[in-house]
Each structure stands twice: as structure tokens, then as C-alpha cells.
Design a protein around this motif. Structure first.
Motif, PDB file in Angstrom:
ATOM      1  N   CYS A   1      -0.206  -4.913  -6.286  1.00 54.45           N
ATOM      2  CA  CYS A   1       0.771  -5.996  -6.368  1.00 54.45           C
ATOM      3  C   CYS A   1       2.126  -5.316  -6.495  1.00 54.45           C
ATOM      4  O   CYS A   1       2.371  -4.575  -7.451  1.00 54.45           O
TER       5      CYS A   1
ATOM      6  N   ILE B   1       1.188  -8.684  -2.234  1.00 56.66           N
ATOM      7  CA  ILE B   1      -0.011  -7.878  -2.474  1.00 56.66           C
ATOM      8  C   ILE B   1      -0.325  -7.118  -1.204  1.00 56.66           C
ATOM      9  O   ILE B   1      -0.346  -7.682  -0.108  1.00 56.66           O
TER      10      ILE B   1
ATOM     11  N   ASP C   1      -7.984  -0.269  -1.523  1.00 58.56           N
ATOM     12  CA  ASP C   1      -6.986  -0.192  -2.579  1.00 58.56           C
ATOM     13  C   ASP C   1      -6.073  -1.403  -2.487  1.00 58.56           C
ATOM     14  O   ASP C   1      -5.571  -1.728  -1.405  1.00 58.56           O
ATOM     15  N   SER C   2      -5.869  -2.070  -3.607  1.00 55.28           N
ATOM     16  CA  SER C   2      -4.997  -3.243  -3.647  1.00 55.28           C
ATOM     17  C   SER C   2      -3.876  -2.992  -4.653  1.00 55.28           C
ATOM     18  O   SER C   2      -4.110  -2.451  -5.728  1.00 55.28           O
TER      19      SER C   2
ATOM     20  N   GLU D   1      -3.159  -4.673   0.576  1.00 51.66           N
ATOM     21  CA  GLU D   1      -4.537  -4.182   0.532  1.00 51.66           C
ATOM     22  C   GLU D   1      -4.684  -3.158   1.639  1.00 51.66           C
ATOM     23  O   GLU D   1      -4.385  -3.431   2.793  1.00 51.66           O
TER      24      GLU D   1
ATOM     25  N   ARG E   1      -7.305  -0.567   3.537  1.00 51.91           N
ATOM     26  CA  ARG E   1      -8.693  -0.162   3.799  1.00 51.91           C
ATOM     27  C   ARG E   1      -8.618   1.052   4.705  1.00 51.91           C
ATOM     28  O   ARG E   1      -8.065   0.972   5.809  1.00 51.91           O
TER      29      ARG E   1
END
Length: 116
Positions: free
Chosen positions: A75, A32, A72-73, A34, A36
Motif C-alpha cells: 500500500c 495498492i 508482493d503487495s 501487487e 507477481r
């Protein structure tokens, strides 16, 4: 009493550099990401290009905009037990961290690298 007009003050604020955070998952081959960062035109497009370049597939995404900032994340599927997974992960990290920075930051980093 003398009236003073309000002086125009340029709005300058400190922009934090983009921050990319990686998390491992329980599923083999998935990680994952993430991000920022400051919201800007073409950010998701640059990320999609980075994912394509390193061969990562997006399993799911969560895009959140808070004013001028984004969290925003994603996978990412890097190909489970396939050989070369470590290389894909390294490629994803370097590709995403480079593309998430603004052009100005990349130019400044390039100038700093030229000095060393």
C-alpha cells in the motif's frame, strides 16, 4: 536387451514476465501495488529504490514466496491531496514496472527500442 542410460535433459521452463497490478483505494493518495514475479536476489531492494525515487511511502506490505514465485503487495501513500499526485502515480508506475523486470528483459527491451 541393451540398457540405455538416462539422457540428461536441461531444465528449461517458460518464465512469465513480471506482472504489476494496481488497485485504487478509498483513501485519497493511496494505491495498492501487487507484483507477481519470479523470486530473485535483490527484488525487494529494487522495489524499495523505485518507491524512494518516486517519493512514495509504504504504509504496509505483504510479501509471499511460493516456491520460485513471489506475490508482493504494497500500500503506497503518494501524498493524499497534495499537488502533483497524478505525476507521482505515473512516476511510481513507470519506475516499478522498469525495476521489476530482470536485467535480461531490460537489455532485450533496449535492443528492441534501438531497432525502432
Amino acid at each position: 536387451m541393451e540398457e540405455r542410460g538416462e539422457a540428461a535433459v536441461p531444465v528449461q521452463y517458460a518464465q512469465a514476465p513480471p506482472r504489476v497490478i494496481w488497485f485504487d483505494t478509498n483513501s485519497p493518495g493511496e494505491i495498492i501495488l501487487e507484483l507477481r514475479a519470479e523470486d530473485r536476489l535483490g527484488l525487494l531492494s529494487r522495489l524499495a529504490d523505485a518507491f524512494d525515487t518516486c517519493g512514495a511511502d509504504v504504509r504496509w506490505a505483504r510479501v509471499t514466496t511460493l516456491g520460485s514465485s513471489v506475490i508482493d503487495s504494497f500500500c503506497l501513500d503518494l501524498g493524499g491531496g497534495t499537488p502533483g499526485r497524478a505525476g507521482k502515480r505515473s512516476s511510481a508506475r513507470s519506475s516499478v514496472s522498469f525495476r521489476s523486470r530482470s536485467r535480461r528483459s531490460r537489455r532485450a527491451a533496449g535492443r528492441m527500442n534501438d531497432r525502432t
